[in-house]
Design a protein around this motif. Sequence first.
Motif, mmCIF file in Angstrom:
data_model
loop_
_atom_site.group_PDB
_atom_site.id
_atom_site.type_symbol
_atom_site.label_atom_id
_atom_site.label_comp_id
_atom_site.label_asym_id
_atom_site.label_seq_id
_atom_site.Cartn_x
_atom_site.Cartn_y
_atom_site.Cartn_z
ATOM 1 N N THR A 169 1.711 -4.531 -0.787
ATOM 2 C CA THR A 169 1.298 -5.561 -1.729
ATOM 3 C C THR A 169 0.934 -4.993 -3.094
ATOM 4 O O THR A 169 0.251 -3.973 -3.187
ATOM 5 C CB THR A 169 0.068 -6.303 -1.177
ATOM 6 O OG1 THR A 169 0.358 -6.823 0.110
ATOM 7 C CG2 THR A 169 -0.342 -7.433 -2.106
ATOM 8 N N TYR A 170 1.413 -5.684 -4.125
ATOM 9 C CA TYR A 170 0.986 -5.388 -5.484
ATOM 10 C C TYR A 170 0.236 -6.596 -6.017
ATOM 11 O O TYR A 170 0.618 -7.738 -5.763
ATOM 12 C CB TYR A 170 2.186 -5.104 -6.386
ATOM 13 C CG TYR A 170 2.891 -3.811 -6.068
ATOM 14 C CD1 TYR A 170 2.673 -2.681 -6.848
ATOM 15 C CD2 TYR A 170 3.768 -3.731 -4.991
ATOM 16 C CE1 TYR A 170 3.318 -1.500 -6.563
ATOM 17 C CE2 TYR A 170 4.415 -2.546 -4.693
ATOM 18 C CZ TYR A 170 4.184 -1.430 -5.484
ATOM 19 O OH TYR A 170 4.808 -0.251 -5.207
ATOM 20 N N LEU A 171 -0.825 -6.317 -6.766
ATOM 21 C CA LEU A 171 -1.615 -7.407 -7.333
ATOM 22 C C LEU A 171 -1.440 -7.392 -8.844
ATOM 23 O O LEU A 171 -1.440 -6.320 -9.467
ATOM 24 C CB LEU A 171 -3.088 -7.201 -6.967
ATOM 25 C CG LEU A 171 -4.065 -8.333 -7.237
ATOM 26 C CD1 LEU A 171 -3.721 -9.576 -6.439
ATOM 27 C CD2 LEU A 171 -5.489 -7.878 -6.908
ATOM 28 N N LEU A 172 -1.264 -8.561 -9.438
ATOM 29 C CA LEU A 172 -1.266 -8.619 -10.899
ATOM 30 C C LEU A 172 -2.676 -8.303 -11.388
ATOM 31 O O LEU A 172 -3.643 -8.452 -10.655
ATOM 32 C CB LEU A 172 -0.873 -10.014 -11.385
ATOM 33 C CG LEU A 172 0.504 -10.532 -10.996
ATOM 34 C CD1 LEU A 172 0.770 -11.843 -11.733
ATOM 35 C CD2 LEU A 172 1.578 -9.517 -11.346
ATOM 36 N N GLY A 173 -2.796 -7.931 -12.634
ATOM 37 C CA GLY A 173 -4.125 -7.756 -13.215
ATOM 38 C C GLY A 173 -4.501 -8.996 -13.987
ATOM 39 O O GLY A 173 -3.829 -10.008 -13.912
ATOM 40 N N LEU A 222 -7.036 -0.555 -6.784
ATOM 41 C CA LEU A 222 -5.738 -0.751 -7.426
ATOM 42 C C LEU A 222 -5.315 0.543 -8.100
ATOM 43 O O LEU A 222 -6.054 1.113 -8.907
ATOM 44 C CB LEU A 222 -5.833 -1.888 -8.441
ATOM 45 C CG LEU A 222 -6.024 -3.242 -7.765
ATOM 46 C CD1 LEU A 222 -6.604 -4.253 -8.728
ATOM 47 C CD2 LEU A 222 -4.711 -3.730 -7.189
ATOM 48 N N LEU A 223 -4.114 1.008 -7.785
ATOM 49 C CA LEU A 223 -3.668 2.310 -8.269
ATOM 50 C C LEU A 223 -2.229 2.228 -8.749
ATOM 51 O O LEU A 223 -1.582 1.184 -8.696
ATOM 52 C CB LEU A 223 -3.772 3.341 -7.135
ATOM 53 C CG LEU A 223 -5.159 3.552 -6.524
ATOM 54 C CD1 LEU A 223 -5.069 4.509 -5.350
ATOM 55 C CD2 LEU A 223 -6.128 4.070 -7.574
ATOM 56 N N GLY A 224 -1.729 3.375 -9.199
ATOM 57 C CA GLY A 224 -0.312 3.477 -9.531
ATOM 58 C C GLY A 224 0.030 3.024 -10.941
ATOM 59 O O GLY A 224 -0.834 2.754 -11.757
ATOM 60 N N ARG A 225 1.332 2.979 -11.168
ATOM 61 C CA ARG A 225 1.859 2.633 -12.477
ATOM 62 C C ARG A 225 1.250 1.350 -13.026
ATOM 63 O O ARG A 225 0.820 1.265 -14.173
ATOM 64 C CB ARG A 225 3.379 2.473 -12.372
ATOM 65 C CG ARG A 225 4.043 1.892 -13.593
ATOM 66 C CD ARG A 225 4.286 2.940 -14.629
ATOM 67 N NE ARG A 225 5.248 3.908 -14.151
ATOM 68 C CZ ARG A 225 6.594 3.766 -14.267
ATOM 69 N NH1 ARG A 225 7.077 2.696 -14.848
ATOM 70 N NH2 ARG A 225 7.398 4.688 -13.803
ATOM 71 N N GLY A 226 1.195 0.321 -12.174
ATOM 72 C CA GLY A 226 0.657 -0.966 -12.604
ATOM 73 C C GLY A 226 -0.760 -0.851 -13.125
ATOM 74 O O GLY A 226 -1.105 -1.401 -14.170
ATOM 75 N N ALA A 227 -1.590 -0.122 -12.404
ATOM 76 C CA ALA A 227 -2.986 0.035 -12.811
ATOM 77 C C ALA A 227 -3.084 0.793 -14.135
ATOM 78 O O ALA A 227 -3.852 0.423 -15.026
ATOM 79 C CB ALA A 227 -3.769 0.755 -11.716
ATOM 80 N N GLY A 269 -4.205 -4.416 -12.436
ATOM 81 C CA GLY A 269 -3.193 -4.732 -11.442
ATOM 82 C C GLY A 269 -2.759 -3.477 -10.725
ATOM 83 O O GLY A 269 -3.367 -2.427 -10.865
ATOM 84 N N GLY A 270 -1.700 -3.598 -9.934
ATOM 85 C CA GLY A 270 -1.142 -2.391 -9.345
ATOM 86 C C GLY A 270 -0.982 -2.462 -7.850
ATOM 87 O O GLY A 270 -1.122 -3.516 -7.237
ATOM 88 N N PHE A 271 -0.712 -1.315 -7.276
ATOM 89 C CA PHE A 271 -0.567 -1.217 -5.833
ATOM 90 C C PHE A 271 -1.945 -1.123 -5.209
ATOM 91 O O PHE A 271 -2.859 -0.537 -5.779
ATOM 92 C CB PHE A 271 0.258 0.019 -5.469
ATOM 93 C CG PHE A 271 0.582 0.068 -4.010
ATOM 94 C CD1 PHE A 271 1.527 -0.793 -3.470
ATOM 95 C CD2 PHE A 271 -0.069 0.960 -3.174
ATOM 96 C CE1 PHE A 271 1.827 -0.764 -2.115
ATOM 97 C CE2 PHE A 271 0.223 0.993 -1.811
ATOM 98 C CZ PHE A 271 1.179 0.133 -1.294
ATOM 99 N N ILE A 272 -2.078 -1.735 -4.035
ATOM 100 C CA ILE A 272 -3.384 -1.763 -3.393
ATOM 101 C C ILE A 272 -3.474 -0.695 -2.319
ATOM 102 O O ILE A 272 -2.699 -0.700 -1.359
ATOM 103 C CB ILE A 272 -3.643 -3.137 -2.759
ATOM 104 C CG1 ILE A 272 -3.544 -4.227 -3.822
ATOM 105 C CG2 ILE A 272 -5.013 -3.160 -2.100
ATOM 106 C CD1 ILE A 272 -3.202 -5.583 -3.256
ATOM 107 N N LYS A 273 -4.405 0.204 -2.498
ATOM 108 C CA LYS A 273 -4.657 1.215 -1.473
ATOM 109 C C LYS A 273 -5.476 0.558 -0.374
ATOM 110 O O LYS A 273 -6.595 0.121 -0.599
ATOM 111 C CB LYS A 273 -5.428 2.383 -2.084
ATOM 112 C CG LYS A 273 -5.734 3.501 -1.133
ATOM 113 C CD LYS A 273 -6.437 4.640 -1.857
ATOM 114 C CE LYS A 273 -6.846 5.736 -0.902
ATOM 115 N NZ LYS A 273 -7.566 6.816 -1.619
ATOM 116 N N LYS A 274 -4.921 0.497 0.812
ATOM 117 C CA LYS A 274 -5.522 -0.322 1.850
ATOM 118 C C LYS A 274 -6.951 0.104 2.190
ATOM 119 O O LYS A 274 -7.838 -0.710 2.332
ATOM 120 C CB LYS A 274 -4.656 -0.279 3.113
ATOM 121 C CG LYS A 274 -5.135 -1.254 4.193
ATOM 122 C CD LYS A 274 -4.154 -1.364 5.335
ATOM 123 C CE LYS A 274 -4.676 -2.345 6.377
ATOM 124 N NZ LYS A 274 -3.811 -2.447 7.547
#
Lengths: 250, 250
Positions: free
Chosen positions: A136-140, B150-155, B140-145
């Motif tokens: 899952t990815y979440l928008l910000g 929220l991490l990664g490029r999106g964050a 935003g971003g990928f969710i580390k369970k």
Amino acid sequence: MLTAERHRIILELLAEKEVVKLQELVEATHSSESTIRRDLTQLEKEKKLRRVHGGAALLHQKREELSVLEKSTKNMKEKKMIAEYAASFVQDGDCIYLDAGTTTFEMIAHLRGKDIVVVTNGIMHVDALLEHEIPTYLLGGFIKKKTKALLGRGALNALESYSFDKCFIGANGIHLDYGYTTPDPEEAMVKRLAMKLSQHAYILADHSKLNESTFAKIADLEEATLIVDELDEELLELYEAKTAIEVVKR
Amino acid sequence: MLTAERHRIILELLAEKEVVKLQELVEATHSSESTIRRDLTQLEKEKKLRRVHGGAALLHQKREELSVLEKSTKNMKEKKMIAEYAASFVQDGDCIYLDAGTTTFEMIAHLRGKDIVVVTNGIMHVDALLEHEIPTYLLGGFIKKKTKALLGRGALNALESYSFDKCFIGANGIHLDYGYTTPDPEEAMVKRLAMKLSQHAYILADHSKLNESTFAKIADLEEATLIVDELDEELLELYEAKTAIEVVKR
DNA sequence: TAAAAATCAATCAAAAACATTAAAAAACTA
DNA sequence: TAGTTTTTTAATGTTTTTGATTGATTTTTA
């Protein structure tokens, strides 16, 4: 002193202090206990405050919490049906966008085991998605308190770096002339952009939304496939002329 | 004092302190022991708190939501102290970044009423922030369970469109030679960027992290003010030569 | 472990707050 | 102005809240 003026004073004091004693109000307005009592009774009926023994108190967001709950139970059965049906369109390998909202939330339970990636703007969705082992990815963005949806510039920016095979969007109004609508313009913008970025868009709505329109437009009817729980023959023909429709209950 | 007002005070104190003694409540409300007892009984029936011998405690439920936090009851007392101390650096008008993690989470209870804007990458933080009426933006971003971060490029992308007065970051290792470190490189990248975008950075860590180092480097010691619960004289001198330090327990 | 201290639930009478009613005052209308 | 309605006040008895007291229970101390 005028009744209206007393009411104004009462609500003003209340806004400042959260709770006010009846005696304070008697002093502030120079009127009798009985009068204030009557005012409080009336204002309570108008949902402007909550009476408590000895005075009155602000009523706060408990209403909102309830309204979310109420809403989530209203037409729940229909929503679950629509959600399950919508989930059947999701295939292995898909990258999908899930809009915030109760109907799309119900889809999650039916996504288990599918080899997909999900992007969503619904914070409530996250737990359920992770629970079902779905990447899952979440928008910000800014968080709308009532619905826990991510909105605004941040959400739009985040969206733009994705593209989807399918998106599943909730709508509050579906109308032959006005298309798909929702009350909050901020939400409408996010929904609209998500649809633009998708190969195919699905709108999820129960029949109570048909022939209704609310403030902010999401898209025209032609731009998505409508998934609805039921629809009489007459209306179906009218709508089918304009867009693809999937009716759950046959 | 009105019942409603007492209840508000009780719940407020409880939200801050986790547990309150009956005597504290008697003093805070200037009412009798019996009255407070009655209040507690009532509030317990309303599921607002849990009675314990000698006072009342927060409902367990809140902690359960925070499954990750649960396990890290290790050094919880220290973390709470550090968090409260760190929160005292936050001023009206600040725009702050709150790193995901247990220590920064505990700061939130102490931010109530401050006129601030918070940006965070911790999904767990959102509920608490909204609960305390703090305007909140989520990366935003990928969710580390495991940690709901929220991490990664999106964050990183989302981060870059902000800048902060202050940021509060957790670290797993603090070392004179290796600086601030954390086990997950993805997390390190987000932390590092947040620090770059802040006028001032604070690292929060309990004393068990001192002279430890883990895999991924966040920053050098000089780049932040370290807030730690305790530190013996000898070490303090060594560290003070390299960076600003705030020691909570004096 | 036993005694001491603190905390507890239960009860009661006094005080405060309550709803209800009827009378007085004010506002409105013809 | 006289009659009507609305609003306010005052008085009534009832209900709720409160703080003090009791003895039982739990926790701490020695």
